[in-house]
Design a protein around this motif. Sequence first.
Motif, PDB file in Angstrom:
ATOM      1  N   UNK A 139       0.484  -1.158  -0.194  1.00 58.84           N
ATOM      2  CA  UNK A 139      -0.116  -0.260  -0.257  1.00 58.84           C
ATOM      3  C   UNK A 139       0.841   1.207   0.136  1.00 58.84           C
ATOM      4  N   UNK A 140       1.960   0.939   0.228  1.00 60.21           N
ATOM      5  CA  UNK A 140       3.381   2.547   0.659  1.00 60.21           C
ATOM      6  C   UNK A 140       4.271   2.049  -1.342  1.00 60.21           C
ATOM      7  N   UNK A 141       3.948   1.282  -1.598  1.00 58.43           N
ATOM      8  CA  UNK A 141       4.970   1.473  -2.590  1.00 58.43           C
ATOM      9  C   UNK A 141       3.687   2.473  -3.819  1.00 58.43           C
ATOM     10  N   UNK A 142       2.759   1.157  -4.573  1.00 58.46           N
ATOM     11  CA  UNK A 142       2.398   2.526  -5.814  1.00 58.46           C
ATOM     12  C   UNK A 142       1.021   2.089  -6.089  1.00 58.46           C
ATOM     13  N   UNK A 143       0.045   2.188  -4.859  1.00 55.89           N
ATOM     14  CA  UNK A 143      -1.228   2.439  -4.849  1.00 55.89           C
ATOM     15  C   UNK A 143      -2.254   3.300  -5.372  1.00 55.89           C
ATOM     16  N   UNK A 144      -0.801   4.808  -4.971  1.00 55.62           N
ATOM     17  CA  UNK A 144      -1.446   6.075  -5.713  1.00 55.62           C
ATOM     18  C   UNK A 144      -1.623   5.649  -7.715  1.00 55.62           C
ATOM     19  N   UNK A 145      -0.677   4.820  -8.227  1.00 52.81           N
ATOM     20  CA  UNK A 145      -0.272   4.690  -9.227  1.00 52.81           C
ATOM     21  C   UNK A 145      -1.235   3.945  -9.805  1.00 52.81           C
ATOM     22  N   UNK A 177      11.725   9.358  -9.577  1.00 52.48           N
ATOM     23  CA  UNK A 177      12.545   7.516  -9.397  1.00 52.48           C
ATOM     24  C   UNK A 177      14.048   8.094  -9.175  1.00 52.48           C
ATOM     25  N   UNK A 178      14.935   7.221  -8.655  1.00 48.96           N
ATOM     26  CA  UNK A 178      16.279   7.195  -8.613  1.00 48.96           C
ATOM     27  C   UNK A 178      17.106   6.230  -8.585  1.00 48.96           C
ATOM     28  N   UNK A 179      16.713   5.263 -10.102  1.00 43.21           N
ATOM     29  CA  UNK A 179      16.369   4.295  -9.970  1.00 43.21           C
ATOM     30  C   UNK A 179      18.047   3.504 -10.254  1.00 43.21           C
ATOM     31  N   UNK A 180      18.615   4.503 -10.078  1.00 48.12           N
ATOM     32  CA  UNK A 180      20.534   4.233 -10.349  1.00 48.12           C
ATOM     33  C   UNK A 180      20.370   4.160  -9.031  1.00 48.12           C
ATOM     34  N   UNK A 297       6.445   7.031 -13.635  1.00 51.05           N
ATOM     35  CA  UNK A 297       6.327   7.599 -11.985  1.00 51.05           C
ATOM     36  C   UNK A 297       6.805   6.498 -11.152  1.00 51.05           C
ATOM     37  N   UNK A 298       7.686   7.192 -10.455  1.00 52.87           N
ATOM     38  CA  UNK A 298       7.333   6.175  -9.017  1.00 52.87           C
ATOM     39  C   UNK A 298       6.641   6.982  -7.286  1.00 52.87           C
ATOM     40  N   UNK A 299       8.298   6.276  -5.990  1.00 52.00           N
ATOM     41  CA  UNK A 299       7.223   7.274  -5.434  1.00 52.00           C
ATOM     42  C   UNK A 299       7.438   8.322  -5.127  1.00 52.00           C
ATOM     43  N   UNK A 300       7.841   9.183  -5.743  1.00 56.56           N
ATOM     44  CA  UNK A 300       8.073  10.689  -5.666  1.00 56.56           C
ATOM     45  C   UNK A 300       6.577  11.288  -5.843  1.00 56.56           C
ATOM     46  N   UNK A 301       6.311  11.434  -7.443  1.00 59.15           N
ATOM     47  CA  UNK A 301       4.822  11.376  -6.825  1.00 59.15           C
ATOM     48  C   UNK A 301       3.561  10.777  -6.292  1.00 59.15           C
ATOM     49  N   UNK A 302       4.161   9.445  -6.234  1.00 58.75           N
ATOM     50  CA  UNK A 302       2.633   9.158  -5.960  1.00 58.75           C
ATOM     51  C   UNK A 302       2.590   8.322  -3.892  1.00 58.75           C
ATOM     52  N   UNK A 334       7.341   2.782 -12.029  1.00 61.34           N
ATOM     53  CA  UNK A 334       8.173   1.525 -11.619  1.00 61.34           C
ATOM     54  C   UNK A 334       8.054   0.786 -10.154  1.00 61.34           C
ATOM     55  N   UNK A 335       7.095  -0.058  -9.997  1.00 60.96           N
ATOM     56  CA  UNK A 335       6.937  -1.069  -8.474  1.00 60.96           C
ATOM     57  C   UNK A 335       8.498  -1.370  -7.891  1.00 60.96           C
ATOM     58  N   UNK A 336       8.246  -0.565  -6.787  1.00 64.51           N
ATOM     59  CA  UNK A 336       9.241  -0.737  -6.279  1.00 64.51           C
ATOM     60  C   UNK A 336       9.719  -2.407  -5.522  1.00 64.51           C
ATOM     61  N   UNK A 337       9.018  -2.717  -4.623  1.00 68.56           N
ATOM     62  CA  UNK A 337       8.835  -4.014  -3.858  1.00 68.56           C
ATOM     63  C   UNK A 337       9.215  -5.026  -4.616  1.00 68.56           C
ATOM     64  N   UNK A 338       9.630  -6.333  -4.202  1.00 62.05           N
ATOM     65  CA  UNK A 338       9.879  -7.891  -5.330  1.00 62.05           C
ATOM     66  C   UNK A 338       8.807  -7.787  -5.714  1.00 62.05           C
TER      67      UNK A 338
END
Length: 723
Positions: A139-145, A177-180, A297-302, A334-338
């Motif tokens: 829920x804390x990952x990509x629920x807004x997206x 996203x700082x995917x680097x 998008x990633x967690x920044x805007x989400x 860009x989903x975060x968790x596995x």
Amino acid sequence: MSDGTSTDTHCPYCALQCGMRLRPNAEAAGGLEIVPRTAFPVNRGALCGKGQTANEVLASGARLTEPLVRRVRGGDLEPAGWEEALDRIAAGLGRTRARYGPDAVGVFGGGGLTNEKAYALGKFTRLVLGSSQIDYNGRFCMSSAAAAGTKAFGVDRGLPFPMADIPRTGCVILVGSNLGDTMPPALRYFTELRENGGTLIVIDPRRTKTAEQADLHLAPRPGTDLALALGLLHLVVAEGRTDEAFIAARTSGWEEARAAAMAHWPELVERITGVPVPQLRETVRKFCEPDAAMVLTARGPEQQAKGTDTVSAWINLCLATGRAGRPLSGYGCLTGQGNGQGGREHGLKADQLPGYRLLADPAAREHVARVWGVDPDVLPAPGRSAYELLDALGRDTPDGVRALLLMASNPVISAPRAAHVEERMRSLDFLAVCDVVLSESARLADVVLPVTQWAEESGTMTNLEGRVLLRRKAAEPPAGVRGDLEVLHRLAARLGWEKGFPTDPEEVFDELRRASAGGKADYSGITYRRIAEEDGVFWPCPEQPAPGSRGENDDPSNDHSTPPHPGTPRMFLDGFATPDGRARFAPVTHRPSAEEPTAEYPVLLTTGRVLAQYQSGAQTRRVARLNAAEPGPFVQLHPRLAERLGAAEGDRLAVISRRGRAVAPARISRDIRPDTVFMPFHWGGEGRANTLTNPALDPTSRMPEFKVCAVRVELAEAGGDGG
């Protein structure tokens, strides 16, 4: 596959789910050596430092190897046998349910659980416990997206296209996203994009490793991504760059969305965001000139209290320019968790049943109940979202949650307003934790069960592309460790359910396939064998032939002549998953963050991850190489802010919000805005960043506002306790 000497599997960390090979080696950590697996298409052999050292946590010194119980309230955790530990959990959950009702028992899962375990945990909660109170840290990952994507397209899948499409498009806008640092093997796709003549635009308040690779870096004030997206859409309209034919043929709601965007003229957006108008115009030009483009998008805007509207605004930009539902174009998250994707698809989210079915939908309830062999009326209503569930823990109220089963999550570190969440967890009548390590949350438990890890079990994961993958067992766990499926099987039996909770993951997956059949996330045509043969299968993949796949002389009743559905690497090319096949614009407007700076709290805090650590750090902080690279928390701040504070590099700084105080060394850098500080959230103790963060919730996704809150910063020696 396994050739007898090595096993092909996947990394236990982020949603890339990088392919790797495990080879027995008595001298390696955990008895397994990690070697590249170059044939897997997502990472093509590349692994970040976390993946390279994933075997370290398999070693006995880093993990739990026997159950622990707290026999006396307030006493220490002590070693115990499995029978005693399971008996205590069954008694604690059963006693609470009998006294206060089923919703007094809660379950909190993790985005690292396999699809099989997520499915079984959701089923266990709703059938065995009869509780509606289940959610997970995804829920804390990509629920807004997810919420915005479902509104716009009718279904949410992190990326509706494979990662391999990214280097072939013309422009990518990468937002927050700082995917680097967070998923380094993915950075090569964006390097290849630029090598192919494409453009990378990165939007981030900090000049990160990823932003350094960009052709254009926009550094908006935290919490203003919504205004930025609307300002770009305003310019698209004003400059005549809309794709009117696409809008007319494949969308609805454009007039309202356009009117909302036109209220965000460039000069106003510059004042709100701090991004100069020339950069806004350049962004529009670079995005619109190529034949194809993407927004990711990633967690920044989400992770904002307006995260759903913010993502909707970026989707509007794609729709207005015809950059969706076409090859090499579209919006993606860009989903975060596995397994953040698969976890919610199959039962960990408070409002969803397997197959991405909604718990409030009578037809969905009937379908899943039939698979489970129960009456639909047995299934509970939707429950609370993650933070709301955590906030209800231990409350002496009719709707309070008195007992909690926690699996594969560490909310004491990862939840917003973490000190409050820790207090609520301490107030529980009973807490049971299943984990591989003694995390900060596990230390609060009445019973802790040591469970198997990624290399010691088989199961499926769904990566950020929607590719369903197979993790394969490569080693036996220590003698005192059991699998999560076995835990649920044995607890269910103690609570009156002798059948329905198998321990074999493939058997669980076969049931999941039936439960998902016909749903938006249809896995019914996916099997372990297909995954192994095809290096993953993209959902939706129904158990039926693909349209037009039969030969004209084929007998429809002959299954052997009917090719299986190939899966769906690229979604929406023939229509969106809405009733009329059209994508929906959302008429959204900018609004301030839940907390804006004040005289008392004049600085903005944003949080995130660093390269060497992962999520709450429960596993990576036990790896010497990773700790050497990033040993503890820090406060990144601009030299101008440091000068005002009289702070030097390494000085201990106190960061204070309305919720508490965190202390960490200063890291002075011109790579951050002067009005903003950054803290990574991987550590507990006095440097716990989530002590500070704001639990204000998005009204649709129920995502907390992790990414922006008002703070003051001062030298620690001068600090008080804060508001």
